[in-house]
Design a protein around this motif. Structure first.
Motif, PDB file in Angstrom:
ATOM      1  N   PRO A 173       0.731  -1.107  -0.007  1.00 22.64           N
ATOM      2  CA  PRO A 173      -0.042   0.034   0.146  1.00 22.64           C
ATOM      3  C   PRO A 173       0.918   1.225   0.094  1.00 22.64           C
ATOM      4  O   PRO A 173       0.606   2.089  -0.834  1.00 22.64           O
ATOM      5  N   PRO A 174       1.729   1.403   0.768  1.00 23.35           N
ATOM      6  CA  PRO A 174       2.545   2.664   0.715  1.00 23.35           C
ATOM      7  C   PRO A 174       3.296   2.943  -0.789  1.00 23.35           C
ATOM      8  O   PRO A 174       3.272   4.130  -0.978  1.00 23.35           O
ATOM      9  N   ILE A 175       3.858   1.889  -1.268  1.00 20.35           N
ATOM     10  CA  ILE A 175       4.317   2.027  -2.669  1.00 20.35           C
ATOM     11  C   ILE A 175       3.114   2.623  -3.705  1.00 20.35           C
ATOM     12  O   ILE A 175       3.406   3.297  -4.494  1.00 20.35           O
ATOM     13  N   ALA A 176       1.889   1.997  -3.470  1.00 18.53           N
ATOM     14  CA  ALA A 176       0.892   2.159  -4.293  1.00 18.53           C
ATOM     15  C   ALA A 176       0.343   3.890  -4.219  1.00 18.53           C
ATOM     16  O   ALA A 176       0.206   4.493  -5.096  1.00 18.53           O
ATOM     17  N   ARG A 177       0.162   4.150  -2.973  1.00 22.42           N
ATOM     18  CA  ARG A 177       0.023   5.614  -2.575  1.00 22.42           C
ATOM     19  C   ARG A 177       1.189   6.423  -3.296  1.00 22.42           C
ATOM     20  O   ARG A 177       0.799   7.692  -3.914  1.00 22.42           O
ATOM     21  N   LEU A 178       2.370   6.306  -3.105  1.00 21.45           N
ATOM     22  CA  LEU A 178       3.372   7.105  -3.664  1.00 21.45           C
ATOM     23  C   LEU A 178       3.515   7.002  -5.425  1.00 21.45           C
ATOM     24  O   LEU A 178       3.496   8.059  -5.737  1.00 21.45           O
ATOM     25  N   ALA A 179       3.168   5.621  -5.911  1.00 22.51           N
ATOM     26  CA  ALA A 179       3.150   5.766  -7.333  1.00 22.51           C
ATOM     27  C   ALA A 179       1.807   6.695  -7.968  1.00 22.51           C
ATOM     28  O   ALA A 179       1.883   7.256  -8.757  1.00 22.51           O
ATOM     29  N   ARG A 180       1.038   6.694  -7.087  1.00 29.91           N
ATOM     30  CA  ARG A 180      -0.361   7.406  -7.663  1.00 29.91           C
ATOM     31  C   ARG A 180      -0.245   8.784  -7.579  1.00 29.91           C
ATOM     32  O   ARG A 180      -0.442   9.562  -8.366  1.00 29.91           O
ATOM     33  N   ALA A 181       0.589   9.120  -6.280  1.00 23.50           N
ATOM     34  CA  ALA A 181       1.151  10.714  -6.283  1.00 23.50           C
ATOM     35  C   ALA A 181       1.721  11.050  -7.452  1.00 23.50           C
ATOM     36  O   ALA A 181       1.681  12.316  -7.966  1.00 23.50           O
ATOM     37  N   GLU A 182       2.778  10.259  -7.564  1.00 19.45           N
ATOM     38  CA  GLU A 182       3.819  10.785  -8.783  1.00 19.45           C
ATOM     39  C   GLU A 182       2.875  10.609 -10.250  1.00 19.45           C
ATOM     40  O   GLU A 182       3.204  11.628 -11.091  1.00 19.45           O
ATOM     41  N   THR A 183       2.205   9.645 -10.393  1.00 17.70           N
ATOM     42  CA  THR A 183       1.378   9.608 -11.638  1.00 17.70           C
ATOM     43  C   THR A 183       0.314  10.937 -11.666  1.00 17.70           C
ATOM     44  O   THR A 183       0.253  11.431 -12.986  1.00 17.70           O
TER      45      THR A 183
END
Length: 300
Positions: A173-183
């Motif tokens: 989940p932390p990786i998913a939230r970070l990738a979403r913010a960058e996207t």
């Protein structure tokens, strides 16, 4: 004619190699100004070497028992002492490095792609897809990762593979939230808009234009998460849900040595020091990579 057709390809490949050399040179130059980060890289490099050449480095067998030498204090013959079965603790720590590195790499290779895929799809698609994926992510984040990993490990069964799966299921989940913010940032850039105008498909935009821009931040976050992975794996081993005896897993070694803490402190302290140094090295490397790969966090 063949020369004319191959010269642009050679020129392009030469330009890419030149950019790669320049990027590596800049990274090494920044790393040379980070002595603490360099120390972390040296420690991790040493751990990898120890894990690869453990049979050649370990002075004794990690599983051979000798009850006549049980609970010997640190000495020249046994630098870290012996445990309750007379096994050399240093040799077990050296072989345990393999388990630790294997766990960290396996979890990272699972968590990184899964979290990144969920994050970039949610950020790029938006709308209902984004809402569904992020609410599911929030649900997983609402549980303490260690407790959730313990629940998964207890349900699946004890073992090293179980520990890897349990940590992976709670670490994305932390990786998913970070990738979403960058996207969300990258999808509005000019070059993505230009690629969309030239007819690039959504999959092409997602994996060739957006995903590569998210990789540096994800790599940094994974490196920073590796210390947590080590601690969670050690906790599972301590509770008997990780690698099973006689495997020299550091958490299991602490668990077996806690009975001798008052009189034979080295049995539990030595693997604790190994966990501390390894976790600290990963944190130092993560901080350094953040400074090198993300200029927004550069130190003044």
């Amino acid at each position: 004619m063949s020369l004319a057709s191959t010269s642009p390809a050679r020129g392009k490949s030469g330009l890419m190699l030149s950019r790669l050399r320049r990027s590596l040179g800049n990274a090494l130059d920044k790393l040379s100004h980070e002595p603490v980060g360099m120390l972390g890289f040296l420690v991790l490099s040493l751990l990898v070497i120890v894990a690869i050449f453990a049979p050649l480095i370990a002075p004794y067998s990690p599983s051979t028992q000798n009850l006549e030498q049980a609970l010997l204090p640190p000495s020249w013959a046994h630098w870290a002492g012996t445990d309750e079965f007379g096994r050399d603790i240093l040799s077990r720590l050296i072989y345990g490095t393999r388990i630790t590195i294997q766990t960290v790499l396996a979890v990272s290779l699972i968590v990184g792609p899964i979290g990144m895929l969920i994050g970039i799809v949610a950020g790029f698609a938006g709308g209902r897809t984004d809402a569904i994926l992020m609410r599911f992510t929030d649900i997983v984040l609402s549980f303490p990762s260690l407790i959730l990993a313990l629940a998964f490990a207890a349900a699946i069964g004890a073992g090293l593979q179980t520990a890897i799966i349990a940590i992976s299921l709670t670490g994305w989940p932390p990786i998913a939230r970070l990738a979403r913010a960058e996207t969300l940032i990258v999808r509005n850039t000019d070059y993505v808009a230009a690629a969309r105008l030239y007819g690039a498909s959504p999959l092409r935009l997602l994996f060739l234009y957006i995903a590569p821009m998210c990789i540096p931040s994800v790599v940094v976050r994974l490196t920073l998460n590796m210390a947590g992975i080590i601690l969670t794996a050690a906790a599972l081993g301590f509770l008997g849900l990780g690698a099973q005896p006689p495997a020299p897993e550091w958490g299991a070694m602490i668990s077996s040595g806690r009975r001798f803490m008052l009189d034979n402190w080295w049995v539990a302290v030595m693997p604790g020091i190994a966990i501390l140094l390894t976790s600290l090295a990963f944190n130092l490397v993560g901080d350094t990579l953040r400074d090198i790969l993300d200029p927004r966090h550069a130190r003044s």
